[in-house]
Design a protein around this motif. Structure first.
Motif, PDB file in Angstrom:
ATOM      1  N   ALA A  14     -54.992  23.979  14.884  1.00  0.00           N
ATOM      2  CA  ALA A  14     -53.888  23.575  13.762  1.00  0.00           C
ATOM      3  C   ALA A  14     -53.709  24.645  12.598  1.00  0.00           C
ATOM      4  O   ALA A  14     -52.958  25.226  12.058  1.00  0.00           O
ATOM      5  N   SER A  27     -46.619  20.225  14.221  1.00  0.00           N
ATOM      6  CA  SER A  27     -46.608  18.750  15.025  1.00  0.00           C
ATOM      7  C   SER A  27     -47.923  18.400  15.530  1.00  0.00           C
ATOM      8  O   SER A  27     -48.560  19.364  16.008  1.00  0.00           O
ATOM      9  N   THR A  28     -48.295  17.247  15.372  1.00  0.00           N
ATOM     10  CA  THR A  28     -49.543  16.752  16.060  1.00  0.00           C
ATOM     11  C   THR A  28     -49.527  17.133  17.728  1.00  0.00           C
ATOM     12  O   THR A  28     -50.367  17.438  18.300  1.00  0.00           O
ATOM     13  N   VAL A  31     -50.317  20.893  18.153  1.00  0.00           N
ATOM     14  CA  VAL A  31     -51.643  21.043  17.859  1.00  0.00           C
ATOM     15  C   VAL A  31     -52.437  20.738  19.247  1.00  0.00           C
ATOM     16  O   VAL A  31     -53.333  21.341  19.608  1.00  0.00           O
ATOM     17  N   CYS A  32     -51.979  19.343  19.765  1.00  0.00           N
ATOM     18  CA  CYS A  32     -52.763  19.120  20.905  1.00  0.00           C
ATOM     19  C   CYS A  32     -52.650  19.845  22.137  1.00  0.00           C
ATOM     20  O   CYS A  32     -53.718  19.911  22.731  1.00  0.00           O
ATOM     21  N   TYR A  43     -56.105  11.314  16.589  1.00  0.00           N
ATOM     22  CA  TYR A  43     -55.839  10.295  15.619  1.00  0.00           C
ATOM     23  C   TYR A  43     -57.311   9.616  15.480  1.00  0.00           C
ATOM     24  O   TYR A  43     -57.803   9.029  14.337  1.00  0.00           O
ATOM     25  N   ASP A  48     -54.694  10.689  11.043  1.00  0.00           N
ATOM     26  CA  ASP A  48     -53.096  11.240  11.121  1.00  0.00           C
ATOM     27  C   ASP A  48     -52.993  12.618  10.950  1.00  0.00           C
ATOM     28  O   ASP A  48     -53.900  13.166  10.675  1.00  0.00           O
ATOM     29  N   LYS A  49     -51.856  13.038  10.884  1.00  0.00           N
ATOM     30  CA  LYS A  49     -51.541  14.640  10.639  1.00  0.00           C
ATOM     31  C   LYS A  49     -52.161  14.983   9.391  1.00  0.00           C
ATOM     32  O   LYS A  49     -52.695  15.989   9.155  1.00  0.00           O
ATOM     33  N   GLU A  50     -52.004  13.960   8.294  1.00  0.00           N
ATOM     34  CA  GLU A  50     -52.553  14.287   6.955  1.00  0.00           C
ATOM     35  C   GLU A  50     -53.784  14.627   6.927  1.00  0.00           C
ATOM     36  O   GLU A  50     -54.371  15.463   6.063  1.00  0.00           O
ATOM     37  N   LEU A  52     -55.752  15.850   9.415  1.00  0.00           N
ATOM     38  CA  LEU A  52     -55.792  17.119  10.031  1.00  0.00           C
ATOM     39  C   LEU A  52     -55.684  18.109   9.163  1.00  0.00           C
ATOM     40  O   LEU A  52     -56.435  19.229   9.132  1.00  0.00           O
ATOM     41  N   LEU A  53     -54.440  17.978   8.378  1.00  0.00           N
ATOM     42  CA  LEU A  53     -54.203  18.953   7.523  1.00  0.00           C
ATOM     43  C   LEU A  53     -55.350  19.160   6.403  1.00  0.00           C
ATOM     44  O   LEU A  53     -55.572  20.517   5.818  1.00  0.00           O
TER      45      LEU A  53
END
Length: 229
Positions: A14, A27-28, A31-32, A43, A48-50, A52-53
């Protein structure tokens, strides 16, 4: 693959994508794919994405702190402060999207805990050394808040400025203005003329429409810089 290994891979992937494409393009799925990790693991580990950020921002602060800790201090705390300011700006310009993510996600709690809290504690310690030298004109907490807010502000401004119009001298002027406000040494060593010249140069640098051509403004800034020096 363990959860720890998956987490490290996802954060590293990421961060790479943020640096290459920016946060908005992240996008997730991308990243994956970059990390070679299945989406359910992302997940499960981050929510979620947030989430991860948040982890990427924390990793960015770890990189930032690592660079800070690698610096060798001197016997002159004020000189170390000026060097630290320049290093902060340089980190931002070298890592613009990561920097925006890091400082854009700092919460009130994050200012006193976690990596950002550690960064501020390091700054407080440095300012405390200036106070111990008898050169601080305000209390340590006020000085640290002033330095940090100004340093972040000028870095974000430079990051968002078009490269062809980016004036790195603005950082020098801002740094000198801040150190002039908190340090009795700066006050003692500046003549009234130098102090006024520094103030005028700071105002001129921050003014877009000053009635001068680009060449005239550059010449005026150069002359004022000589007077201020």
């Amino acid at each position: 693959m363990t959860n720890s290994e998956s987490r490290e891979r996802l954060v590293r992937a990421a961060m790479k994508l943020v640096e290459e494409q920016g946060v908005k393009a992240l996008s997730t799925r991308a990243v994956c794919e970059e990390a070679g990790v299945q989406a359910p693991a992302l997940y499960r580990l981050f929510g979620d994405k947030e989430g991860l950020l948040d982890a990427v921002a924390e990793a960015g602060f770890e990189r930032y702190l690592g660079a800070k800790k690698a610096l060798e201090g001197s016997d002159d705390a004020l000189a170390d402060l000026r060097s630290g300011w320049d290093g902060h700006v340089r980190f931002g310009l070298e890592n613009p999207d990561l920097y925006r993510l890091m400082f854009g996600r700092v919460t009130a709690e994050g200012m006193v805990r976690g990596p950002m809290g550690e960064a501020k504690a390091m700054l407080r310690s440095l300012v405390g050394r200036i106070a111990a030298q008898g050169e601080l004109t305000v209390d340590v907490e006020t000085a640290a808040d002033l330095i940090l807010s100004a340093n972040i502000g000028v870095t974000l401004y430079l990051i968002d400025s078009p490269e062809e119009d980016r004036d790195l001298g603005l950082s020098d002027v801002s740094r000198d203005s801040v150190t002039g406000m908190i340090s009795s040494r700066e006050v003692r060593t500046k003549s009234p003329l130098a102090a006024q010249a520094a103030k005028l140069r700071s105002t001129l640098a921050a003014t877009e429409d000053c009635g001068l051509t680009k060449g005239e403004k550059a010449l005026m800034e150069e002359l004022l810089e000589r007077l201020a020096g």
